[in-house]
Write a protein that holds these residues in place. Sequence first.
Motif, mmCIF file in Angstrom:
data_model
loop_
_atom_site.group_PDB
_atom_site.id
_atom_site.type_symbol
_atom_site.label_atom_id
_atom_site.label_comp_id
_atom_site.label_asym_id
_atom_site.label_seq_id
_atom_site.Cartn_x
_atom_site.Cartn_y
_atom_site.Cartn_z
ATOM 1 N N ARG A 35 35.053 53.627 55.940
ATOM 2 C CA ARG A 35 36.235 54.381 55.890
ATOM 3 C C ARG A 35 37.520 53.740 55.580
ATOM 4 N NH1 ARG A 35 34.268 58.137 60.042
ATOM 5 N NH2 ARG A 35 31.840 58.353 59.338
ATOM 6 N N LEU A 63 33.382 59.763 51.531
ATOM 7 C CA LEU A 63 33.422 59.375 53.166
ATOM 8 C C LEU A 63 32.218 58.376 52.997
ATOM 9 C CD1 LEU A 63 34.784 60.334 56.212
ATOM 10 C CD2 LEU A 63 32.573 60.936 56.549
ATOM 11 N N LEU A 85 34.208 67.909 59.278
ATOM 12 C CA LEU A 85 34.974 67.660 57.980
ATOM 13 C C LEU A 85 35.527 69.153 57.293
ATOM 14 C CD1 LEU A 85 32.638 65.104 56.226
ATOM 15 C CD2 LEU A 85 35.165 64.674 56.902
ATOM 16 N N ARG A 86 34.337 70.011 57.508
ATOM 17 C CA ARG A 86 35.013 71.589 57.086
ATOM 18 C C ARG A 86 36.008 72.044 58.085
ATOM 19 N NH1 ARG A 86 30.926 72.885 53.514
ATOM 20 N NH2 ARG A 86 28.889 72.552 53.800
ATOM 21 N N GLU A 87 35.865 71.682 59.250
ATOM 22 C CA GLU A 87 37.081 72.082 60.018
ATOM 23 C C GLU A 87 38.345 71.501 59.506
ATOM 24 O OE1 GLU A 87 37.457 74.466 62.511
ATOM 25 O OE2 GLU A 87 35.446 75.038 62.021
ATOM 26 N N ILE A 88 38.507 70.428 59.393
ATOM 27 C CA ILE A 88 39.582 69.544 58.869
ATOM 28 C C ILE A 88 40.145 70.601 57.740
ATOM 29 C CG2 ILE A 88 40.505 67.470 58.250
ATOM 30 C CD1 ILE A 88 38.802 66.123 60.431
ATOM 31 N N GLY A 93 40.535 53.479 53.661
ATOM 32 C CA GLY A 93 41.697 54.289 53.008
ATOM 33 C C GLY A 93 41.352 55.847 53.454
ATOM 34 N N MET A 94 40.450 55.980 54.177
ATOM 35 C CA MET A 94 40.360 57.534 54.649
ATOM 36 C C MET A 94 41.454 57.940 55.392
ATOM 37 S SD MET A 94 38.576 60.351 54.992
ATOM 38 C CE MET A 94 37.401 59.773 53.792
ATOM 39 N N ASN A 95 42.021 59.127 55.079
ATOM 40 C CA ASN A 95 43.072 59.778 55.760
ATOM 41 C C ASN A 95 42.774 61.310 55.579
ATOM 42 O OD1 ASN A 95 45.266 60.697 53.597
ATOM 43 N ND2 ASN A 95 44.610 58.645 53.022
ATOM 44 N N PRO A 96 43.240 62.152 56.346
ATOM 45 C CA PRO A 96 43.178 63.572 56.282
ATOM 46 C C PRO A 96 44.018 64.106 55.089
ATOM 47 C CG PRO A 96 44.685 62.994 58.218
ATOM 48 C CD PRO A 96 44.190 61.575 57.774
ATOM 49 N N ASP A 97 45.016 63.431 54.725
ATOM 50 C CA ASP A 97 45.978 63.915 53.510
ATOM 51 C C ASP A 97 45.082 63.965 52.243
ATOM 52 O OD1 ASP A 97 48.038 64.473 55.289
ATOM 53 O OD2 ASP A 97 48.849 62.526 55.115
ATOM 54 N N ASP A 149 39.530 73.293 56.542
ATOM 55 C CA ASP A 149 39.366 74.601 56.417
ATOM 56 C C ASP A 149 38.435 75.401 55.655
ATOM 57 O OD1 ASP A 149 41.399 74.604 58.569
ATOM 58 O OD2 ASP A 149 43.195 74.692 56.947
ATOM 59 N N TRP A 150 37.110 74.727 55.787
ATOM 60 C CA TRP A 150 35.953 75.132 54.920
ATOM 61 C C TRP A 150 36.257 75.498 53.502
ATOM 62 C CZ3 TRP A 150 31.406 76.279 57.269
ATOM 63 C CH2 TRP A 150 31.149 75.776 58.660
ATOM 64 N N LEU A 201 41.927 63.715 52.100
ATOM 65 C CA LEU A 201 40.766 64.547 52.520
ATOM 66 C C LEU A 201 41.068 66.010 51.824
ATOM 67 C CD1 LEU A 201 37.995 64.012 53.812
ATOM 68 C CD2 LEU A 201 39.054 64.999 55.890
ATOM 69 N N ARG A 202 42.136 66.614 52.153
ATOM 70 C CA ARG A 202 42.763 67.864 51.697
ATOM 71 C C ARG A 202 42.982 68.025 50.447
ATOM 72 N NH1 ARG A 202 45.482 67.224 56.960
ATOM 73 N NH2 ARG A 202 44.337 68.547 58.581
#
Lengths: 237, 443
Positions: free
Chosen positions: B145, B141, B218-221, B147-151, B223-224, B153-154
């Motif tokens: 940012r 990160l 980031l942890r919340e997104i 190319g940053m995206n939540p997919d 799920d830790w 990230l997961r």
Amino acid sequence: MTAVAAREAAVEVVDLEATSLRELNQRLHDLAGSRGPAAWRVLNPNGAHAVACGIDAEVDVEVDGHVGYYCAGMNKRATVRIHGNAGPGVAENMMSGLVLVHGNASQSAGATGRGGLLVVRGDASSRCGISMKGIDIVVGGSVGHMSAFMAQTGRLVVCGDAGDALGDSIYEARLYVRGSVAGLGADCVEKELREEHRVELGELLLRAGIEASPKEFRRYGSARQLYNFKVDNAGAY
Amino acid sequence: MTAHPKPWGLRESYLFDRHVIAEIQRAAREGIYDVRGFGAKRRVPHFDDLLFLGASVSRYPLEGYRERCGTDVVLGTRFAKRPLELKIPVTIAGMSFGALSAPAKEALGRGATEVGTSTTTGDGGMTPEEREHSETLVYQLLPSRYGMNPDDLRRADAIEVVVGQGAKPGGGGMLLGHKISDRVAEMRDLPKGIDQRSASRHPDWTGPDDLEIKIQELREITDWEKPIFVKVGATRTYYDVQLAVKAGADVIVVDGMQGGTAATQDVFIEHVGIPTLPATRLAVDALQELGMHRRVQLVVSGGIRSGADVAKALALGADACSIGTAALIAMGDNSPELEEEYRKIGSAAGYYDDYQAGLDPAGISTQDDELAARFDAELGGRRIANFLRVLTLETQTLARACGKSHVHNLEPEDLVALTLEAAAMARVPLAGTDWIPGADGSR
């Protein structure tokens, strides 16, 4: 109505005074892979950070009260309405969906957002739309300094005034301001407001639910003089 | 050939040597600072200035090749549900797709995966090739940012919040327009062919209190589940490490000034930051003072070239090391086989540092399809794996010599310094003495 349909129709109420933020977010995240309530109401956020962040589902989330940092961060598909003020970074890096702040938003609203619509009914502080990458942002009031800094793509609409250094180092984002602009940043210039711009502005205002005439706005964007380093521009860096 | 009239009378200036003269002339000609890749080229105190004492009458060595010397490392044990379990204490540092070609990024993933370690994305996002070929992938990160995206990230195995890097602490990045291919432009949401500047500050947080909240988000997104790394360029390392721990980091990455870059001003590379050696000591001090040493893991990077460097960093208290420049060289960068081609672009094998130019004949630091096609990702991956194995074997060799059954059992007591500077910076005795300059507690 089937049992499943009834469950999805009901509003799921989560009181953050009784339920942890972790549990709320986990339940919202779990919607990405399974069916569940389509409407949620969050009570007593009391300035909590990261409320309803990371959702990837077509749900409606109403937040009753003020939220802290990063509410609805990285949102995908969801509609999140905040009935209060929002702290820094509301809807940061949003991908899609709608985030609506009925009050004011602190700095870096919609930072690096890549899609979707962020509406701030009140004012937004400094750096609104910083590094935006495709998001649309409509602010009913004014925005602070350095808004749309390094804005790449997307559109920022400001119905009030803009602070100093608007659009500094802007790339291809389009900025519309109805009121005064305290100052333009490096490589940001006023541009002609043509019919196609009035049309897209009208559509954005309509989607945001804000009444304003597109004719009253001025358009700003990149002069594209700093896209490739030239020593003659050294004074602008 | 005519003999020079004063063959022994020529004296090169220390202050104005031929490199300095050439740079002054270039600056006067071009009117712009020198931008290049690679890391600091000046000599600074480094792990070379330390030696292991090895076993003796009072220390018992392990039998080489027979007695086990463990190399595994777990990163992210503090808060994350799924810490990284690596087989070796050497990882691949963050390098962007954009700076590097897609096949080069793939090779890094292949090599790291083969030996059971992690690789890292960079300023430009995660490519499918990289994810597919990297069993363990750390997702950066960064301020831009891009190319940053939540997919992604997961999809990542860990997240690294980049505050700075050793080559340019306090500086942003730049990817010059001629390296912006269609694909790079699309990933970064910018037009093709323009210079892409990466900000030096994050867009949505400033300072350690904000960082703590950012990490919480980031942890919340995620799920830790994912370990959160915080990477800092080595400057005020003691304080940076303490603040990163306070902010909730699982892992701290400290990148010394010898750390590489794809494109940075030469003046920045050579004149900002502190060397990896003192930074390692300061980071360990900070963790120990908080009672967090080994609970928050420390990864050290910046000029790691050999198992000796790795072993010395571990002995000073690091949990793992990261390699960047050495990985590029292992894949074929600066190869003598390319000498003729380096000459054509005004460089030479062993000197090539124009990663910003995109003309890399090795096909590594380029976005030119033709040049990139020269690079064989499978072969590159094997070379990375080979090199990582050698680093590990060398580290084990030194650890066994010191009687350690795990590389993490190496300790400062196993080390001495060759120079006063290194003794003071590493806080180990000058060889042959019991003198540690500055050991009175002053920092």
